[in-house]
Write a protein that holds these residues in place. Sequence first.
Motif, PDB file in Angstrom:
ATOM      1  N   UNK A 182      12.395 -27.793  45.935  1.00 30.13           N
ATOM      2  CA  UNK A 182      11.298 -28.296  45.098  1.00 30.13           C
ATOM      3  C   UNK A 182      11.185 -27.485  43.807  1.00 30.13           C
ATOM      4  N   UNK A 183      11.451 -26.186  43.904  1.00 30.40           N
ATOM      5  CA  UNK A 183      11.379 -25.305  42.737  1.00 30.40           C
ATOM      6  C   UNK A 183      12.665 -25.316  41.911  1.00 30.40           C
ATOM      7  N   UNK A 184      13.651 -26.077  42.348  1.00 29.87           N
ATOM      8  CA  UNK A 184      14.914 -26.151  41.621  1.00 29.87           C
ATOM      9  C   UNK A 184      15.799 -24.936  41.823  1.00 29.87           C
TER      10      UNK A 184
ATOM     11  N   UNK B 170       5.120  -6.665  42.674  1.00 30.45           N
ATOM     12  CA  UNK B 170       4.161  -5.602  42.967  1.00 30.45           C
ATOM     13  C   UNK B 170       2.925  -6.206  43.643  1.00 30.45           C
ATOM     14  N   UNK B 171       2.236  -5.419  44.409  1.00 34.56           N
ATOM     15  CA  UNK B 171       1.102  -5.925  45.186  1.00 34.56           C
ATOM     16  C   UNK B 171      -0.033  -6.466  44.313  1.00 34.56           C
ATOM     17  N   UNK B 172      -0.120  -6.028  43.066  1.00 33.75           N
ATOM     18  CA  UNK B 172      -1.224  -6.467  42.207  1.00 33.75           C
ATOM     19  C   UNK B 172      -0.867  -7.644  41.292  1.00 33.75           C
ATOM     20  N   UNK B 173       0.301  -8.245  41.469  1.00 29.50           N
ATOM     21  CA  UNK B 173       0.718  -9.376  40.628  1.00 29.50           C
ATOM     22  C   UNK B 173       0.576 -10.679  41.400  1.00 29.50           C
ATOM     23  N   UNK B 174      -0.017 -11.675  40.747  1.00 30.82           N
ATOM     24  CA  UNK B 174      -0.093 -13.000  41.348  1.00 30.82           C
ATOM     25  C   UNK B 174       1.304 -13.608  41.408  1.00 30.82           C
ATOM     26  N   UNK B 175       1.570 -14.351  42.444  1.00 33.14           N
ATOM     27  CA  UNK B 175       2.881 -14.963  42.622  1.00 33.14           C
ATOM     28  C   UNK B 175       3.277 -15.787  41.398  1.00 33.14           C
ATOM     29  N   UNK B 176       2.374 -16.601  40.893  1.00 32.54           N
ATOM     30  CA  UNK B 176       2.698 -17.476  39.763  1.00 32.54           C
ATOM     31  C   UNK B 176       2.983 -16.704  38.479  1.00 32.54           C
ATOM     32  N   UNK B 177       2.583 -15.445  38.413  1.00 31.60           N
ATOM     33  CA  UNK B 177       2.801 -14.629  37.222  1.00 31.60           C
ATOM     34  C   UNK B 177       4.137 -13.883  37.241  1.00 31.60           C
TER      35      UNK B 177
ATOM     36  N   UNK C 292       7.729 -24.732  34.628  1.00 32.47           N
ATOM     37  CA  UNK C 292       7.562 -25.774  35.636  1.00 32.47           C
ATOM     38  C   UNK C 292       7.310 -25.199  37.023  1.00 32.47           C
ATOM     39  N   UNK C 293       8.053 -24.164  37.380  1.00 32.13           N
ATOM     40  CA  UNK C 293       7.866 -23.519  38.682  1.00 32.13           C
ATOM     41  C   UNK C 293       6.482 -22.871  38.762  1.00 32.13           C
ATOM     42  N   UNK C 294       6.106 -22.185  37.701  1.00 30.50           N
ATOM     43  CA  UNK C 294       4.784 -21.541  37.652  1.00 30.50           C
ATOM     44  C   UNK C 294       3.681 -22.589  37.816  1.00 30.50           C
ATOM     45  N   UNK C 295       3.796 -23.690  37.103  1.00 26.34           N
ATOM     46  CA  UNK C 295       2.790 -24.750  37.189  1.00 26.34           C
ATOM     47  C   UNK C 295       2.713 -25.319  38.608  1.00 26.34           C
ATOM     48  N   UNK C 296       3.864 -25.578  39.218  1.00 28.27           N
ATOM     49  CA  UNK C 296       3.886 -26.115  40.580  1.00 28.27           C
ATOM     50  C   UNK C 296       3.181 -25.170  41.551  1.00 28.27           C
ATOM     51  N   UNK C 297       3.478 -23.887  41.460  1.00 29.58           N
ATOM     52  CA  UNK C 297       2.864 -22.894  42.350  1.00 29.58           C
ATOM     53  C   UNK C 297       1.359 -22.839  42.123  1.00 29.58           C
TER      54      UNK C 297
END
Length: 75
Positions: free
Chosen positions: A14-16, A34-41, A48-53
């Motif tokens: 789905x993420x290509x 790192x533990x303090x970073x959001x997955x989408x960041x 496109x992947x960031x938007x999907x997440x």
Amino acid sequence: MDTSAHNLKNLFAQLGLDNSDAGIKAFFSQNTLPSDMLLAEAPFWNQGQKHFIEESLREDADWSEIIDELDARLR
């Protein structure tokens, strides 16, 4: 309507991303968060992947559970 199985292999598709066993293994060996970073960041996503997440998590979509698994495996 998306009727595909929501598993890690299909999320990678789905993420290509390469969703072969070797491709998934390589992705996890090459990427961490790192533990303090959001997955989408994460810097390795394209827009496109960031938007999907982001959208999947915001809407608590069917993909949310496996996206959470992806997040945990990247830590």
